[in-house]
Motif scaffolding. Structure first.
Motif, PDB file in Angstrom:
ATOM      1  N   VAL A 678      30.905  68.306  52.712  1.00 11.46           N
ATOM      2  CA  VAL A 678      31.866  68.247  53.694  1.00 11.46           C
ATOM      3  C   VAL A 678      31.475  67.621  54.985  1.00 11.46           C
ATOM      4  CG1 VAL A 678      30.886  70.522  54.449  1.00 11.46           C
ATOM      5  CG2 VAL A 678      33.400  69.757  54.895  1.00 11.46           C
ATOM      6  N   ASP A 679      32.384  66.913  55.660  1.00 13.53           N
ATOM      7  CA  ASP A 679      32.106  66.427  56.957  1.00 13.53           C
ATOM      8  C   ASP A 679      31.796  67.361  57.911  1.00 13.53           C
ATOM      9  OD1 ASP A 679      32.365  65.287  59.541  1.00 13.53           O
ATOM     10  OD2 ASP A 679      33.860  64.042  59.047  1.00 13.53           O
ATOM     11  N   PHE A 680      30.850  67.490  58.577  1.00 12.97           N
ATOM     12  CA  PHE A 680      30.365  68.478  59.705  1.00 12.97           C
ATOM     13  C   PHE A 680      31.431  68.636  60.524  1.00 12.97           C
ATOM     14  CE2 PHE A 680      25.550  67.769  58.801  1.00 12.97           C
ATOM     15  CZ  PHE A 680      25.413  68.496  57.736  1.00 12.97           C
ATOM     16  N   SER A 681      31.928  67.770  60.972  1.00 12.44           N
ATOM     17  CA  SER A 681      32.941  67.546  62.149  1.00 12.44           C
ATOM     18  C   SER A 681      34.274  68.363  61.877  1.00 12.44           C
ATOM     19  CB  SER A 681      33.255  66.493  62.685  1.00 12.44           C
ATOM     20  OG  SER A 681      34.191  65.603  61.802  1.00 12.44           O
ATOM     21  N   PHE A 819      31.412  62.271  77.286  1.00 11.72           N
ATOM     22  CA  PHE A 819      32.546  62.995  76.479  1.00 11.72           C
ATOM     23  C   PHE A 819      33.137  63.833  77.327  1.00 11.72           C
ATOM     24  CE2 PHE A 819      29.382  61.488  73.532  1.00 11.72           C
ATOM     25  CZ  PHE A 819      30.091  60.560  72.706  1.00 11.72           C
ATOM     26  N   ARG A 820      34.312  64.379  76.870  1.00 12.62           N
ATOM     27  CA  ARG A 820      35.188  65.575  77.597  1.00 12.62           C
ATOM     28  C   ARG A 820      35.364  66.582  76.384  1.00 12.62           C
ATOM     29  NH1 ARG A 820      36.736  63.370  82.781  1.00 12.62           N
ATOM     30  NH2 ARG A 820      35.736  61.328  82.618  1.00 12.62           N
ATOM     31  N   LYS A 821      35.959  67.607  76.900  1.00 13.12           N
ATOM     32  CA  LYS A 821      36.257  69.036  76.034  1.00 13.12           C
ATOM     33  C   LYS A 821      37.154  68.415  74.817  1.00 13.12           C
ATOM     34  CE  LYS A 821      38.138  73.662  76.147  1.00 13.12           C
ATOM     35  NZ  LYS A 821      38.526  74.435  77.210  1.00 13.12           N
ATOM     36  N   ASP A 822      38.142  67.497  74.962  1.00 17.31           N
ATOM     37  CA  ASP A 822      38.908  67.044  74.075  1.00 17.31           C
ATOM     38  C   ASP A 822      38.589  65.811  73.297  1.00 17.31           C
ATOM     39  OD1 ASP A 822      39.411  65.482  76.238  1.00 17.31           O
ATOM     40  OD2 ASP A 822      41.660  65.766  76.196  1.00 17.31           O
ATOM     41  N   SER A 823      37.299  65.334  73.678  1.00 21.02           N
ATOM     42  CA  SER A 823      37.034  63.959  73.005  1.00 21.02           C
ATOM     43  C   SER A 823      37.031  64.062  71.506  1.00 21.02           C
ATOM     44  CB  SER A 823      35.484  63.695  73.442  1.00 21.02           C
ATOM     45  OG  SER A 823      35.521  63.191  74.874  1.00 21.02           O
ATOM     46  N   PRO A 824      37.495  63.312  70.686  1.00 22.44           N
ATOM     47  CA  PRO A 824      37.536  63.426  69.163  1.00 22.44           C
ATOM     48  C   PRO A 824      35.999  63.383  68.800  1.00 22.44           C
ATOM     49  CG  PRO A 824      38.060  61.098  69.953  1.00 22.44           C
ATOM     50  CD  PRO A 824      38.257  62.092  71.154  1.00 22.44           C
ATOM     51  N   LEU A 825      35.872  64.382  67.736  1.00 22.06           N
ATOM     52  CA  LEU A 825      34.508  64.458  67.091  1.00 22.06           C
ATOM     53  C   LEU A 825      34.487  63.195  66.175  1.00 22.06           C
ATOM     54  CD1 LEU A 825      34.444  68.384  66.109  1.00 22.06           C
ATOM     55  CD2 LEU A 825      33.265  67.112  68.019  1.00 22.06           C
ATOM     56  N   TYR A 826      33.103  62.886  65.868  1.00 21.12           N
ATOM     57  CA  TYR A 826      32.779  61.987  64.798  1.00 21.12           C
ATOM     58  C   TYR A 826      32.232  62.484  63.435  1.00 21.12           C
ATOM     59  CZ  TYR A 826      32.589  58.907  69.097  1.00 21.12           C
ATOM     60  OH  TYR A 826      33.073  58.394  70.215  1.00 21.12           O
ATOM     61  N   PRO A 827      32.503  61.590  62.542  1.00 19.74           N
ATOM     62  CA  PRO A 827      32.238  62.136  61.084  1.00 19.74           C
ATOM     63  C   PRO A 827      30.615  62.235  61.135  1.00 19.74           C
ATOM     64  CG  PRO A 827      33.675  60.245  60.905  1.00 19.74           C
ATOM     65  CD  PRO A 827      33.359  60.324  62.478  1.00 19.74           C
ATOM     66  N   ALA A 828      30.324  63.463  60.192  1.00 16.48           N
ATOM     67  CA  ALA A 828      28.802  63.699  60.206  1.00 16.48           C
ATOM     68  C   ALA A 828      28.387  64.237  58.976  1.00 16.48           C
ATOM     69  CB  ALA A 828      28.481  64.777  61.572  1.00 16.48           C
TER      70      ALA A 828
END
Length: 838
Positions: A678-681, A819-828
Motif C-alpha cells: 500500500v502507498d503509505f500516504s 508545507f501547509r496543513k492542506d498540502s497534498p501528500l506524496y506517494p511513499a
C-alpha cells in the motif's frame, strides 16, 4: 602542477567540428591563454577498472558546506565531516552565511550562540577544529572568498575601496556672459539592502535611505545643448572649478550644459552575510589592482595566522561564486587606462550616454552613431581587461603565493568569458534541478582547449518549489547526467548545511528555501551513498584524457592514451533501443555501468571506420561504452560476459501479507502487518501516513533447484517505490536501488527452497513535515512566501533552554517550512508489484 604542458587537441580532417575547435584555439591564443596547470598524466584503463567498484577519494563529489550565522559547533563539525567520509564525499567548501537565507538574507532571531560572530575567537577555534578533523579523515576543505556567496568583498572594504561608478550633476548656462555658480555635488548611490517585503513578484535588493559618503571629483565638462552634440565638442573646464565646487567661466556662444563629474561607491555589498556584519561589508573595486591586493590580504593573512599549517594540503583552495555584484563603470585609473589602450578620452562619450539616459532622449544622434557604437565596444574591452588583469589574475596569483588554488565560476559578468575560463585552477559551471544545464558545454569546451582536464560544477541548485525535501537520487539523476554530458566532471553538491545542534532536531538547519538537501539529516543519507558512488564512478572516467565532443542530447566523448570513452544517456522518459555508431576503427567495446560498478563485454558490428553497438537503455539510464586501444585485456578477471538484454519471463508475482518494520527518523520503532502492499500516504494510520524514515519489508519465497543453473539469470523487479531501496537476499546485501527500474539480479544470492527477501525502503521528509502541520506550531512564524513556504522567525525559548516541546505532535524541527496543513501528500513506500523474472 605542470606549467609546461602543451594544449592537446585532436582534430579530424575535413571535420566541421575540427574547424570549430581550431577556431576556438586561435581565439584562446589571441587572448594569451596557455595550458598552465594542465594535468601531468592520466590513469591507465587497467587502473580505472581496478578502481571502478570503489573509486578513490580524489574522484568523490564534494559539497557546499553552509555555516549559518553564529550557529556552528565543534561537535556538529565532527559529526558532519564523519558523515561526509561515510557517504563518499571528498571534501567541502565552507560558506559563512546569514543564519537564515530566504531570498538572500533574513536572519533568524534568538540564536543560541550570539557570541560566535564572524571571525571571533570562537569562529577561529571552530575553523582550526575543522581542519584538524578534515586532515584526520582525509577530506579537502575550501573557503568562499568573501562572507556570503557573492562575490569579493567584506567588512574590511571601505567606500573608497568599493566598486566605483560615475556620478554627476548638471546646470544649464547661457553663452557669451561670465558665469559664477556653485556646481552641486552629485547625488550619491544608495545602499541596496535586502528586504523581507514583497514588491511585485520579487523579494530582493532595494535602495535604502543610507547613501554613500565617499565622493571624489573627476572633471567638469561643458557640452553644447543641441540635438546632436559630438564628443569632440565637449570642453574640459575642470580648471575653472575650485575645491568647493564654485565655477567661474565664460561660455562660448549658445547654451551649455555643465556637468560636475565624480566617482562614488556603487555600495554593492556581499550577500547573504553573517548576521553580525549585515550592512557592514562592501564589494571591492574589481578594476583596481591595489584594492584587490588589499582585499585578498585581508582575507588571507588572518587565515594564515590561524590555520596556516593546513594551507596547500587540507585547506586547498578559495572559491569565488557566480558574479552578483552589479555593474561598475569607473575606477580611479580608468580614464588613464582607457587612453593608454584606446588612444582617446572616454569621458565625453560616457557623459553623452549618461545625459541621454537622464534626459530620456534615447540613443539618437551622437549617442547612437558609429563613434558611440565603437566606444561601447571599446568600453567593454577596457573594463574586461581591468577586471581580468587587476582583479581575477591578481586573485589567482596571490592565492598561488599563499599555496592555495583558485576555484571560480566565470560563466557571466562584465568581462570576457572565453579568456576568464582559463584563469582559475578549476573553472566551474552551475546547473539547477528544475532545468537543463544553464550554459551548455561552453566552459568544458574552452577549458579543454586551455588545458584544463577537470571542470567543476555547482550541482543541483534547487528552487523552493522543486527541492523541498521531496528530492531523491532518482529525481537528481536526470540533471546529473545532463551535467556530465555537457563536459562537467567534478560535482560540488549544493548543499550540505552544517548541523550544529543535537540530533533530536531534524531536518534542522537549512540553506533557507534554496538548494537540494543533502547532509546527514537527510532521510536517505546512508543508502544515498550508492548515488554518490555513481557520481564518483562517472567523474573518474570523465576526468581522464581530453574532452573531444559532446552531443548534449545523448553522448559525450573523451579520448585517453589507451581508450576511447563514450558516455551514453537516454534522456527520454521511456526505454529506448537503438544502434549507436562510434568512429573508433576496429576495436572491441566494453560496457562500464556506473550504476552497478560492473564491466561487461558486448557484441558489435563493424561498419567501415566505425563500430556499431546495439544498446537498450531504460528511461534516464546511462552507460559508458569504452573502446580499449589494446586488444589484450589486463583486467580480464573483472570483465563479465556479454549479456542478452531481452527474453525475460515472469517466474512469479510476490503477493500476500507483508510484515513491515518502521524506523521513523524521529520517533520510536513500530511494526505493522499489511494484507497487501500500500502507498503509505493513503493509509488511515497517521504513523504510517506521515512516515519519514526506513521501512523494512520481509517475505519468504521458494526457488526450485532447476532454476539455480549458473547460466540462468534471475531478477527481482520491485515495481513502483518511493524513494530508495536497499535489497537483502538471505541476509546478504544485493545492492541499493535508487532509480527506476528498481530491478536487481539476485541469482548469486539464491538457494534451493526458502529464500528470505528483505527490502529496506527509505521515505523522504515531505509527508512527516505535512503531518506536523496538523498540530499547533510551538514557535513564532516569520515571513510567509506563499508557495515557497515560510520561515521560523526565531529559535523558541524551549529550544534554547533544552526543554520538552510544547507541541508533542510535532516531530520535525527546521528553520524553513515548505508545507501547509492542506498540502497534498506524496506517494511513499513500496507499492510494487514485486515480480521475479528469469
Amino acid at each position: 602542477m605542470n606549467t609546461n604542458m602543451k594544449i592537446k587537441i585532436k582534430i579530424k580532417k575535413n571535420s566541421i567540428a575540427g574547424f570549430a575547435a581550431a577556431l576556438l584555439l586561435s581565439s584562446l591564443a589571441a587572448c594569451g591563454l596557455s595550458s598552465r596547470n594542465a594535468p601531468a598524466g592520466e590513469e591507465t584503463l587497467a587502473s580505472l577498472a581496478e578502481q571502478f567498484q570503489s573509486p578513490p577519494v580524489q574522484y568523490h563529489p564534494h559539497v557546499w558546506w553552509h555555516w549559518m550565522g553564529s550557529n556552528f559547533s565543534k561537535e556538529g563539525i565532527t559529526r558532519d565531516l564523519e558523515a561526509m567520509k561515510e557517504a563518499g564525499i571528498g571534501g567541502a567548501t565552507i560558506f559563512n552565511l546569514t543564519s537564515a537565507v530566504q531570498n538572500t538574507q533574513a536572519p533568524i532571531e534568538n540564536n543560541p550562540w550570539p557570541e560566535q560572530t564572524f571571525r571571533s575567537e570562537a569562529y577561529w577555534d571552530a575553523l582550526r577544529h575543522t581542519m584538524a578533523e578534515a586532515r584526520r579523515l582525509g577530506l579537502t576543505i575550501g573557503l568562499h572568498g568573501t562572507p556570503g556567496y557573492a562575490t569579493t568583498g567584506g567588512p574590511w572594504i571601505s567606500e573608497e575601496r568599493c566598486m566605483q561608478t560615475l556620478v554627476f550633476s548638471t546646470v544649464s548656462l547661457a553663452g557669451n556672459r561670465p558665469a559664477e555658480v556653485v556646481l552641486a555635488k552629485p547625488e550619491l548611490p544608495a545602499y541596496r539592502g535586502f528586504t523581507n517585503e514583497k514588491s511585485g513578484t520579487n523579494y530582493g535588493r532595494v535602495p535604502t535611505s543610507r547613501r554613500a559618503t565617499y565622493y571624489k571629483d573627476v572633471a567638469v565638462l561643458a557640452i553644447p545643448e543641441k540635438l546632436d552634440p559630438k564628443p569632440d565638442e565637449a570642453l574640459d573646464i575642470s580648471g575653472c572649478m575650485d575645491a568647493d565646487g564654485r565655477l567661474k567661466w565664460t561660455p562660448p556662444a549658445g547654451r551649455w550644459r555643465v556637468c560636475r563629474i565624480g566617482h562614488a561607491p556603487t555600495m554593492a555589498n556581499p550577500h547573504p552575510l553573517p548576521d553580525d556584519i549585515i550592512g557592514k561589508a562592501l564589494e571591492v573595486d574589481k578594476m583596481s589592482r591595489e584594492d584587490n591586493v588589499y582585499h585578498w590580504r585581508q582575507l588571507l593573512d588572518p587565515l594564515k595566522e590561524h590555520i596556516g599549517e593546513y594551507f596547500g594540503s587540507t585547506f586547498a583552495y578559495i572559491w569565488v561564486d557566480s558574479y552578483e555584484s552589479g555593474d561598475q563603470d569607473w575606477t580611479p585609473s580608468f580614464r588613464d587606462e582607457f587612453r593608454r589602450m584606446k588612444g582617446y578620452d572616454p569621458l565625453p562619450q560616457m557623459m553623452l550616454q549618461r545625459l541621454s539616459e537622464k534626459l530620456k532622449t534615447g540613443e539618437s544622434g551622437a549617442a547612437a552613431g558609429e563613434s558611440a557604437k565603437r566606444f561601447r565596444e571599446d568600453f567593454r574591452e577596457v573594463r574586461s581587461r581591468l577586471y581580468i588583469d587587476n582583479g581575477w589574475k591578481v586573485a589567482r596569483d596571490m592565492l598561488h603565493d599563499y599555496g592555495l588554488k583558485f576555484y571560480w565560476e566565470p560563466y557571466e559578468g562584465p568581462y570576457n568569458r572565453i579568456e576568464s575560463i582559463a584563469i582559475p585552477d578549476l573553472p566551474i559551471d552551475e546547473f539547477w534541478t528544475h532545468t537543463e544545464v544553464f550554459h551548455k558545454d561552453l566552459i568544458p569546451r574552452v577549458a579543454g582547449k586551455a588545458g584544463r582536464r577537470i571542470v567543476g560544477v555547482e550541482a543541483f541548485v534547487g528552487r523552493p518549489v522543486s527541492s523541498r525535501y521531496t528530492e531523491d537520487p532518482a529525481f537528481l539523476k536526470h540533471s546529473a547526467d545532463a551535467g556530465f554530458l555537457a563536459g562537467m566532471n567534478l560535482f560540488f553538491l549544493n548543499h550540505w548545511t552544517h548541523q550544529p545542534f543535537d540530533d533530536r532536531y531534524q531536518p534542522g538547519m537549512g540553506f533557507g528555501w534554496w538548494g537540494t538537501h543533502f547532509g546527514r539529516h537527510q532521510t536517505w543519507f546512508k543508502p544515498g551513498k550508492a548515488f554518490f558512488t555513481y557520481l564518483a564512478r562517472c567523474q573518474m572516467l570523465l576526468q581522464q584524457g581530453d574532452f573531444v565532443s559532446s552531443d548534449l542530447r545523448e553522448t559525450m566523448h573523451r579520448t585517453t592514451r589507451d581508450a576511447e570513452i563514450f558516455f551514453a544517456v537516454n534522456r527520454s522518459s521511456a526505454p529506448v533501443a537503438k544502434t549507436y555508431s562510434f568512429p573508433v576503427g576496429d576495436r572491441a567495446p566494453e560496457l562500464w555501468d556506473a550504476y552497478s560498478g560492473t564491466i561487461r563485454k558486448t557484441n558489435r558490428r563493424a561498419d567501415g571506420d566505425s563500430i556499431r553497438v546495439d544498446l537498450r537503455l531504460e528511461a534516464d539510464e546511462s552507460l559508458f561504452v569504452v573502446f580499449p586501444k589494446n586488444s589484450r585485456c589486463a583486467y580480464e578477471k573483472l570483465r563479465l560476459p556479454a549479456m542478452e538484454t531481452g527474453g525475460e519471463k515472469v517466474l512469479s508475482v510476490i503477493s500476500g501479507t507483508w510484515k513491515v518494520r518502521f524506523q521513523p527518523k524521529l520517533d520510536a520503532e513500530f511494526t505493522r502487518e499489511f494484507p497487501a502492499l500500500v502507498d503509505f500516504s493513503k493509509h488511515e494510520d497517521t504513523a504510517v501516513k506521515y512516515f519519514a524514515g526506513t521501512a523494512s519489508y520481509e517475505k519468504t519465497i521458494d526457488i526450485a533447484a532447476d532454476l539455480l543453473d549458473k547460466n540462468k539469470r534471475i531478477t527481482l523487479d520491485l515495481g513502483e517505490l518511493h524513494d530508495i531501496a536497499e535489497l537483502e537476499v538471505n541476509g546478504k546485501s544485493a545492492g541499493v536501488l535508487w532509480c527506476p527500474p528498481y530491478k536487481a539480479d539476485i541469482s548469486q544470492y539464491l538457494k534451493k527452497g526458502e529464500n528470505k527477501i528483505t527490502v529496506h525502503v527509505t521515505v523522504n521528509w515531505a509527508n512527516r513535515l505535512i503531518g506536523d502541520e496538523q498540530h499547533p506550531a510551538d514557535f513564532e512564524w516569520g515571513r510567509d512566501r506563499d508557495e515557497e513556504g515560510r520561515a521560523m522567525k526565531a529559535f523558541p525559548d524551549w529550544f534554547i533552554r533544552n526543554e520538552p516541546r510544547p507541541s508533542q505532535g510535532r516531530k520535525a524541527f527546521a528553520i524553513w517550512y515548505y508545507f501547509r496543513k492542506d498540502s497534498p501528500l506524496y506517494p511513499a513506500g513500496l507499492i510494487g508489484p514485486l515480480i521475479i523474472n528469469y
